[in-house]
Design an enzyme around this catalytic site. Structure first.
Site, PDB file in Angstrom:
ATOM      1  N   GLN A 124       0.818  -1.287  -0.129  1.00  0.00           N
ATOM      2  CA  GLN A 124      -0.049  -0.083   0.134  1.00  0.00           C
ATOM      3  C   GLN A 124       0.941   1.119  -0.144  1.00  0.00           C
ATOM      4  OE1 GLN A 124      -3.454  -0.677   2.866  1.00  0.00           O
ATOM      5  NE2 GLN A 124      -1.832  -1.909   3.805  1.00  0.00           N
ATOM      6  N   VAL A 126       3.454   4.033  -1.124  1.00  0.00           N
ATOM      7  CA  VAL A 126       3.750   4.570  -2.209  1.00  0.00           C
ATOM      8  C   VAL A 126       5.425   5.271  -2.361  1.00  0.00           C
ATOM      9  CG1 VAL A 126       1.450   5.615  -2.541  1.00  0.00           C
ATOM     10  CG2 VAL A 126       3.325   6.935  -1.260  1.00  0.00           C
ATOM     11  N   ASP A 127       5.943   4.720  -1.412  1.00  0.00           N
ATOM     12  CA  ASP A 127       7.448   5.077  -1.387  1.00  0.00           C
ATOM     13  C   ASP A 127       8.594   4.554  -2.196  1.00  0.00           C
ATOM     14  OD1 ASP A 127       7.931   2.791   0.129  1.00  0.00           O
ATOM     15  OD2 ASP A 127       7.460   3.686   1.840  1.00  0.00           O
ATOM     16  N   HIS A 142      -1.593   1.114  -4.119  1.00  0.00           N
ATOM     17  CA  HIS A 142      -2.143   2.639  -4.236  1.00  0.00           C
ATOM     18  C   HIS A 142      -1.141   3.504  -4.840  1.00  0.00           C
ATOM     19  CE1 HIS A 142      -4.101   1.442   0.150  1.00  0.00           C
ATOM     20  NE2 HIS A 142      -4.694   1.089  -1.150  1.00  0.00           N
ATOM     21  N   THR A 211       0.601  -2.612   8.672  1.00  0.00           N
ATOM     22  CA  THR A 211      -0.494  -1.919   8.169  1.00  0.00           C
ATOM     23  C   THR A 211      -1.714  -1.964   9.393  1.00  0.00           C
ATOM     24  OG1 THR A 211      -2.508  -1.819   6.579  1.00  0.00           O
ATOM     25  CG2 THR A 211      -1.290  -4.017   7.040  1.00  0.00           C
TER      26      THR A 211
HETATM   27  C1  BJW Z   1       4.492  -0.476  12.688  1.00  0.00           C
HETATM   28  C2  BJW Z   1       5.938  -0.008  12.903  1.00  0.00           C
HETATM   29  C3  BJW Z   1       6.861  -0.747  13.023  1.00  0.00           C
HETATM   30  C4  BJW Z   1       4.257   1.488  12.776  1.00  0.00           C
HETATM   31  N1  BJW Z   1       7.008  -2.039  12.521  1.00  0.00           N
HETATM   32  N2  BJW Z   1       4.542  -1.920  12.522  1.00  0.00           N
HETATM   33  C5  BJW Z   1     -15.295  -1.491   2.352  1.00  0.00           C
HETATM   34  C6  BJW Z   1     -15.637  -1.081   3.565  1.00  0.00           C
HETATM   35  C7  BJW Z   1     -15.559   0.206   4.080  1.00  0.00           C
HETATM   36  C8  BJW Z   1     -14.934   1.300   3.172  1.00  0.00           C
HETATM   37  C9  BJW Z   1     -14.675   1.056   1.953  1.00  0.00           C
HETATM   38  C10 BJW Z   1     -14.515  -0.671   1.689  1.00  0.00           C
HETATM   39  N3  BJW Z   1     -14.280  -0.502   0.035  1.00  0.00           N
HETATM   40  C11 BJW Z   1     -13.970   0.880  -0.142  1.00  0.00           C
HETATM   41  C12 BJW Z   1     -14.012   1.522   0.849  1.00  0.00           C
HETATM   42  C13 BJW Z   1     -13.826   3.062   1.044  1.00  0.00           C
HETATM   43  C14 BJW Z   1     -12.177   3.401   1.229  1.00  0.00           C
HETATM   44  C15 BJW Z   1     -12.097   2.800   2.698  1.00  0.00           C
HETATM   45  O1  BJW Z   1     -11.100   1.721   2.761  1.00  0.00           O
HETATM   46  N4  BJW Z   1     -12.083   3.375   3.631  1.00  0.00           N
HETATM   47  C16 BJW Z   1     -11.990   3.224   5.005  1.00  0.00           C
HETATM   48  C17 BJW Z   1     -11.042   3.995   5.551  1.00  0.00           C
HETATM   49  C18 BJW Z   1     -12.805   2.608   5.812  1.00  0.00           C
HETATM   50  N5  BJW Z   1     -11.353   2.547   0.275  1.00  0.00           N
HETATM   51  C19 BJW Z   1     -11.262   3.562  -1.090  1.00  0.00           C
HETATM   52  O2  BJW Z   1     -11.752   4.604  -1.125  1.00  0.00           O
HETATM   53  C20 BJW Z   1     -10.288   2.678  -1.848  1.00  0.00           C
HETATM   54  N6  BJW Z   1     -10.853   2.806  -3.233  1.00  0.00           N
HETATM   55  C21 BJW Z   1     -11.882   1.774  -3.554  1.00  0.00           C
HETATM   56  O3  BJW Z   1     -12.245   1.114  -2.858  1.00  0.00           O
HETATM   57  O4  BJW Z   1     -12.484   2.051  -4.866  1.00  0.00           O
HETATM   58  C22 BJW Z   1     -13.595   1.369  -5.280  1.00  0.00           C
HETATM   59  C23 BJW Z   1     -14.731   2.207  -4.453  1.00  0.00           C
HETATM   60  C24 BJW Z   1     -14.660   3.783  -4.365  1.00  0.00           C
HETATM   61  C25 BJW Z   1     -15.858   4.426  -3.798  1.00  0.00           C
HETATM   62  C26 BJW Z   1     -16.523   3.810  -2.689  1.00  0.00           C
HETATM   63  C27 BJW Z   1     -16.442   2.358  -2.720  1.00  0.00           C
HETATM   64  C28 BJW Z   1     -15.584   1.759  -3.438  1.00  0.00           C
HETATM   65  C29 BJW Z   1      -9.073   3.621  -2.114  1.00  0.00           C
HETATM   66  C30 BJW Z   1      -8.090   3.608  -0.979  1.00  0.00           C
HETATM   67  C31 BJW Z   1      -7.082   4.463  -1.367  1.00  0.00           C
HETATM   68  C32 BJW Z   1      -6.167   4.773   0.062  1.00  0.00           C
HETATM   69  N7  BJW Z   1      -5.226   5.834  -0.224  1.00  0.00           N
HETATM   70  C33 BJW Z   1      -4.396   5.963   0.753  1.00  0.00           C
HETATM   71  C34 BJW Z   1      -3.443   7.278   0.343  1.00  0.00           C
HETATM   72  C35 BJW Z   1      -2.429   6.926  -0.590  1.00  0.00           C
HETATM   73  C36 BJW Z   1      -1.569   8.024  -1.096  1.00  0.00           C
HETATM   74  C37 BJW Z   1      -0.798   8.624   0.345  1.00  0.00           C
HETATM   75  O5  BJW Z   1      -0.003   8.043   0.821  1.00  0.00           O
HETATM   76  O6  BJW Z   1      -1.016   9.813   0.321  1.00  0.00           O
HETATM   77  O7  BJW Z   1      -3.511   4.979   1.041  1.00  0.00           O
HETATM   78  S1  BJW Z   1      -5.057   6.215   2.195  1.00  0.00           S
HETATM   79  C38 BJW Z   1      -3.579   5.515   3.299  1.00  0.00           C
HETATM   80  O8  BJW Z   1      -4.105   4.495   4.043  1.00  0.00           O
HETATM   81  C39 BJW Z   1      -2.681   5.182   2.265  1.00  0.00           C
HETATM   82  C40 BJW Z   1      -2.411   4.005   3.065  1.00  0.00           C
HETATM   83  O9  BJW Z   1      -1.526   3.040   1.786  1.00  0.00           O
HETATM   84  C41 BJW Z   1      -3.532   3.330   3.461  1.00  0.00           C
HETATM   85  C42 BJW Z   1      -3.338   2.260   4.652  1.00  0.00           C
HETATM   86  O10 BJW Z   1      -2.607   2.731   5.719  1.00  0.00           O
HETATM   87  P1  BJW Z   1      -1.550   1.939   6.294  1.00  0.00           P
HETATM   88  O11 BJW Z   1      -0.369   1.225   5.339  1.00  0.00           O
HETATM   89  O12 BJW Z   1      -2.239   0.752   6.942  1.00  0.00           O
HETATM   90  O13 BJW Z   1      -0.780   2.825   7.305  1.00  0.00           O
HETATM   91  P2  BJW Z   1      -1.479   3.191   8.853  1.00  0.00           P
HETATM   92  O14 BJW Z   1      -0.601   4.452   9.032  1.00  0.00           O
HETATM   93  O15 BJW Z   1      -2.709   3.128   8.853  1.00  0.00           O
HETATM   94  O16 BJW Z   1      -0.927   2.062   9.655  1.00  0.00           O
HETATM   95  C43 BJW Z   1       0.373   1.894  10.115  1.00  0.00           C
HETATM   96  C44 BJW Z   1       0.508   0.765  10.841  1.00  0.00           C
HETATM   97  O17 BJW Z   1       1.928   0.268  11.225  1.00  0.00           O
HETATM   98  C45 BJW Z   1      -0.135   0.916  12.203  1.00  0.00           C
HETATM   99  O18 BJW Z   1      -0.784  -0.476  12.714  1.00  0.00           O
HETATM  100  C46 BJW Z   1       0.976   0.731  13.200  1.00  0.00           C
HETATM  101  O19 BJW Z   1       0.937   0.243  14.559  1.00  0.00           O
HETATM  102  C47 BJW Z   1       1.999   0.065  12.328  1.00  0.00           C
HETATM  103  N8  BJW Z   1       3.433   0.421  12.765  1.00  0.00           N
HETATM  104  N9  BJW Z   1       5.413   1.591  12.819  1.00  0.00           N
HETATM  105  C48 BJW Z   1       5.739  -2.577  12.444  1.00  0.00           C
HETATM  106  N10 BJW Z   1       8.150   0.162  13.182  1.00  0.00           N
END
Ligand code: BJW
Length: 266
Positions: A124, A126-127, A142, A211
């Site tokens: 996920q 983008v880096d 992503h 994640t």
């Molecule tokens: C460590 C650590 C260490 C720290 N060692 N661990 C079904 C249900 C509900 C909602 C939806 C659904 N389907 C779709 C949706 C809508 C939406 C969504 O999911 N919303 C939720 C918030 C509920 N999804 C979308 O819109 C997606 N599109 C889609 O589904 O299209 C079809 C559609 C459209 C419209 C309606 C319905 C369907 C697109 C999602 C795009 C996400 N984009 C981002 C931004 C990317 C650009 C950018 O970087 O700016 O992606 S959002 C952001 O979250 C980014 C990340 O890739 C993504 C995930 O985050 P991640 O990587 O998990 O990071 P964190 O910070 O949340 O967590 C870090 C973790 O690491 C933590 O747990 C820490 O504890 C841990 N950690 N240090 C190990 N050293």
């Protein structure tokens, strides 16, 4: 979460997880921002630093925010882009590159058919740090912040390592440029979704790393893999919504846990 023995082997969770990876010929890994935290990149849901402290990343990462205020959104993305280019892959990234090498050179089955094992790294992030660490079969769910694209023609460009000077930036045709990432509400790239579905549908082990497991569709892949009978492993420094459903939840920093998992594999 599993307790007890795995395949007749009684070990600690990390030993059992390493054994499952040692035996698997089809492995899928999903990474999130946590794996890059030890490279100095803030996770998505971490608080923002400095000038960006008062902004909510979940509100900046949307097409609506870009349409309303392209200058602020592109300044934020360029600030992060420059940070990603300056960052170095860490021990967690390197361990995954080594895991891929081990899985892909695994010999075919007893029938002597297929060649090496199959390894797919769904990220996920983008880096681009996985590719820089030597991972090969990487699927960017992503997109990438390293590349930007013209909002009119779709043409991609790779800006240089220095910060941009014009905000919002424009492509040669005069239209706005945007980072080539997937924002909330946007579709993931079709090829990435297809590659992910194919790999998740046939994997024997699914490993989720760093994640928060909250953003879909990526957050759904581990459930799909488990339904298909795959063993599931999580590596995270904190509990997440999937910690209780996985076979082995390994708590700790990815840069500590992953090299140890690879070391324990036989
Ligand atoms: C460590 C650590 C260490 C720290 N060692 N661990 C079904 C249900 C509900 C909602 C939806 C659904 N389907 C779709 C949706 C809508 C939406 C969504 O999911 N919303 C939720 C918030 C509920 N999804 C979308 O819109 C997606 N599109 C889609 O589904 O299209 C079809 C559609 C459209 C419209 C309606 C319905 C369907 C697109 C999602 C795009 C996400 N984009 C981002 C931004 C990317 C650009 C950018 O970087 O700016 O992606 S959002 C952001 O979250 C980014 C990340 O890739 C993504 C995930 O985050 P991640 O990587 O998990 O990071 P964190 O910070 O949340 O967590 C870090 C973790 O690491 C933590 O747990 C820490 O504890 C841990 N950690 N240090 C190990 N050293």
């Amino acid at each position: 979460m599993r307790s007890g023995s795995y395949a007749g082997f009684m070990g600690s969770p990390i030993e059992e997880a390493a054994l499952a990876l040692s035996r698997a010929r089809r492995v899928v890994v999903l990474t999130g921002a946590g794996i890059s935290a030890e490279s100095g990149l803030r996770t998505f849901r971490d608080t923002m630093e400095g000038l960006w402290k008062s902004f909510d990343p979940q509100k900046l990462a949307t097409p609506e925010a870009f349409a309303a205020d392209p200058e602020t959104v592109t300044r934020w993305y360029d600030h992060r882009r420059v940070g990603c280019l300056a960052a170095e892959p860490n021990a967690g990234h390197a361990a995954l590159a080594e895991l891929e090498r081990r899985v892909t050179r695994r010999s075919g089955d007893a029938g002597g058919g297929a060649g090496g094992g199959r390894f797919t790294l769904l990220t996920q992030n983008v880096d681009r740090l996985h590719q820089r660490a030597g991972s090969v079969n990487v699927v960017e769910l992503h997109g990438s912040i390293i590349e930007w694209r013209c909002t009119k023609t779709g043409e991609k460009i790779t800006p240089g390592p220095e910060a941009m000077t014009e905000f919002p930036p424009r492509s040669p045709c005069g239209a706005l440029l945007r980072p080539d990432v997937v924002w909330f509400g946007e579709m993931l790239p079709e090829r990435a979704v297809h590659a992910a579905q194919e790999a998740v549908g046939s994997c024997e082990v699914f490993l989720s790393i760093g994640t928060s497991a909250q953003v879909y569709p990526a957050a759904g892949f581990i459930h799909q893999a488990a339904r298909n009978g795959a063993k599931t492993i999580e590596v995270n420094k904190d509990p997440t919504p999937i910690s209780r459903m996985v076979d082995w939840a390994l708590h700790g920093r990815a840069g500590d846990v992953l090299p140890e998992v690879v070391r324990l594999m036989n």
